[in-house]
Design a protein around this motif. Structure first.
Motif, PDB file in Angstrom:
ATOM      1  N   LYS A   1      25.805  72.470  28.110  1.00  0.00           N
ATOM      2  CA  LYS A   1      27.186  72.077  28.417  1.00  0.00           C
ATOM      3  C   LYS A   1      27.818  73.073  29.387  1.00  0.00           C
ATOM      4  O   LYS A   1      28.859  73.669  29.118  1.00  0.00           O
ATOM      5  CB  LYS A   1      28.014  71.996  27.129  1.00  0.00           C
TER       6      LYS A   1
ATOM      7  N   ASP B   1      38.652  69.059  28.841  1.00  0.00           N
ATOM      8  CA  ASP B   1      37.223  69.365  28.952  1.00  0.00           C
ATOM      9  C   ASP B   1      37.009  70.856  28.713  1.00  0.00           C
ATOM     10  O   ASP B   1      37.934  71.570  28.310  1.00  0.00           O
ATOM     11  CB  ASP B   1      36.677  68.912  30.316  1.00  0.00           C
ATOM     12  N   THR B   2      35.793  71.334  28.985  1.00  0.00           N
ATOM     13  CA  THR B   2      35.493  72.742  28.704  1.00  0.00           C
ATOM     14  C   THR B   2      36.157  73.680  29.702  1.00  0.00           C
ATOM     15  O   THR B   2      36.233  74.887  29.470  1.00  0.00           O
ATOM     16  CB  THR B   2      33.976  72.990  28.715  1.00  0.00           C
TER      17      THR B   2
ATOM     18  N   THR C   1      29.877  74.226  32.510  1.00  0.00           N
ATOM     19  CA  THR C   1      31.023  73.645  33.216  1.00  0.00           C
ATOM     20  C   THR C   1      30.703  73.205  34.647  1.00  0.00           C
ATOM     21  O   THR C   1      31.063  72.090  35.039  1.00  0.00           O
ATOM     22  CB  THR C   1      32.208  74.632  33.206  1.00  0.00           C
TER      23      THR C   1
ATOM     24  N   LYS D   1      28.853  69.952  34.598  1.00  0.00           N
ATOM     25  CA  LYS D   1      29.729  68.838  34.235  1.00  0.00           C
ATOM     26  C   LYS D   1      30.649  68.469  35.398  1.00  0.00           C
ATOM     27  O   LYS D   1      30.952  67.296  35.610  1.00  0.00           O
ATOM     28  CB  LYS D   1      30.539  69.193  32.984  1.00  0.00           C
TER      29      LYS D   1
ATOM     30  N   GLU E   1      31.917  71.046  16.134  1.00  0.00           N
ATOM     31  CA  GLU E   1      33.205  70.739  16.761  1.00  0.00           C
ATOM     32  C   GLU E   1      34.258  70.439  15.693  1.00  0.00           C
ATOM     33  O   GLU E   1      35.407  70.879  15.788  1.00  0.00           O
ATOM     34  CB  GLU E   1      33.054  69.553  17.712  1.00  0.00           C
TER      35      GLU E   1
ATOM     36  N   ASP F   1      36.280  62.525  20.901  1.00  0.00           N
ATOM     37  CA  ASP F   1      35.040  62.903  21.560  1.00  0.00           C
ATOM     38  C   ASP F   1      34.461  61.611  22.162  1.00  0.00           C
ATOM     39  O   ASP F   1      34.841  60.506  21.745  1.00  0.00           O
ATOM     40  CB  ASP F   1      34.092  63.512  20.519  1.00  0.00           C
TER      41      ASP F   1
ATOM     42  N   SER G   1      36.171  66.111  25.745  1.00  0.00           N
ATOM     43  CA  SER G   1      34.732  65.926  25.912  1.00  0.00           C
ATOM     44  C   SER G   1      34.165  67.064  26.736  1.00  0.00           C
ATOM     45  O   SER G   1      34.871  67.681  27.538  1.00  0.00           O
ATOM     46  CB  SER G   1      34.464  64.584  26.616  1.00  0.00           C
ATOM     47  N   SER G   2      32.875  67.319  26.572  1.00  0.00           N
ATOM     48  CA  SER G   2      32.221  68.315  27.424  1.00  0.00           C
ATOM     49  C   SER G   2      32.071  67.788  28.840  1.00  0.00           C
ATOM     50  O   SER G   2      31.901  68.565  29.783  1.00  0.00           O
ATOM     51  CB  SER G   2      30.853  68.707  26.846  1.00  0.00           C
TER      52      SER G   2
ATOM     53  N   PRO H   1      35.348  75.915  25.299  1.00  0.00           N
ATOM     54  CA  PRO H   1      34.170  75.404  24.595  1.00  0.00           C
ATOM     55  C   PRO H   1      34.550  74.607  23.343  1.00  0.00           C
ATOM     56  O   PRO H   1      35.496  74.968  22.625  1.00  0.00           O
ATOM     57  CB  PRO H   1      33.392  76.674  24.232  1.00  0.00           C
ATOM     58  N   LYS H   2      33.780  73.571  23.054  1.00  0.00           N
ATOM     59  CA  LYS H   2      34.172  72.634  22.003  1.00  0.00           C
ATOM     60  C   LYS H   2      33.916  73.143  20.587  1.00  0.00           C
ATOM     61  O   LYS H   2      34.386  72.532  19.627  1.00  0.00           O
ATOM     62  CB  LYS H   2      33.463  71.290  22.213  1.00  0.00           C
TER      63      LYS H   2
END
Length: 239
Positions: free
Chosen positions: A83, A158-159, A85, A88, A194, A13, A130-131, A164-165
């Motif tokens: 978070k 990533d997401t 997408t 991000k 997580e 992370d 990571s997000s 999703p984490k």
């Protein structure tokens, strides 16, 4: 006693784990916020931007939202630290360019880079989950005070490409993509949700607890924990 793990790969992370959340919130978020309007108006036809805008419209249920409305949504999501997408993705576009221009240099805790180099040299594979978007991760690891660290990293998740984490399925997806058995993957994160999801997918876990980070007081549940990377011994058996 220093935790010891015989694994093939370590998945990292970023915020609160390799790097200070404060740097992301105080430096990167305002940098992106100040550039959303220009990005949305000047590069609306860029495929990555257009895809993210379409995702914003879908998530908000506003198919006709214009650039001003989309920017307001992005700003609101930033305020919530949501978070999402598309947020991000657009942050990643802006940050990548900022890192490339030299406007931005990433932050890592002092114990992180020596550990990553040592683990890589020992034959361990390193991945990032990571997000933040893959584009942002790539820029983050390539523009550090220690130089380009991307050669140490075998893959970025990533997401969007993993999910999703806090869902175990995301970790199963990563294990499948890397070809590493779940029990041979070690996940380092400061967020208990997580860590729980990774463990549910069969991964090994260590919670990273750094004073001053948002999740420090909350703790990491019943996961093994460490205050720094040099408190974790990771090795890869050759048998």
């Amino acid at each position: 006693m220093t935790p010891y793990y015989d694994v093939d790969a370590v998945v990292l992370d970023i915020e609160g784990t390799t790097s200070a959340t404060g740097f992301v919130v105080d430096v990167l978020y305002p940098y992106a916020r100040s550039r959303f309007a220009a990005l949305l108006t000047e590069r609306a036809d860029d495929p990555e931007v257009a895809r993210a805008v379409a995702q914003v419209r879908e998530l908000t249920g506003e198919p006709d939202a214009d650039a001003v409305q989309v920017e307001k949504t992005l700003d609101a999501w930033l305020d919530e630290d949501r978070k999402a997408t598309p947020l991000k993705t657009l942050q990643g576009v802006i940050w990548s360019e900022g890192f490339a221009r030299g406007d931005l240099v990433s932050h890592f805790y002092d114990d992180v880079v020596p550990a990553l180099r040592a683990w890589h040299a020992a034959g361990l594979r390193l991945y990032v989950y990571s997000s933040g978007s893959v584009a942002a991760q790539r820029a983050w690891f390539s523009s550090t005070p220690e130089g380009d660290l991307l050669p140490l990293v075998s893959g970025l998740y990533d997401t969007e490409n993993a999910g999703p984490k806090q869902e175990p399925e995301s970790y199963r997806r990563i294990a499948s993509a890397t070809g590493v058995e779940p029990g041979r993957l070690l996940f380092l994160s400061d967020r208990p949700g997580e860590l729980d999801a990774a463990r549910a997918a069969g991964w090994r876990t260590v919670g990273i607890r750094r004073p001053g980070e948002p999740y420090y007081e909350q703790g990491v549940g019943d996961h093994a924990q460490a205050g720094a990377f040099d408190q974790i011994t990771v090795a890869r058996s050759t048998s």
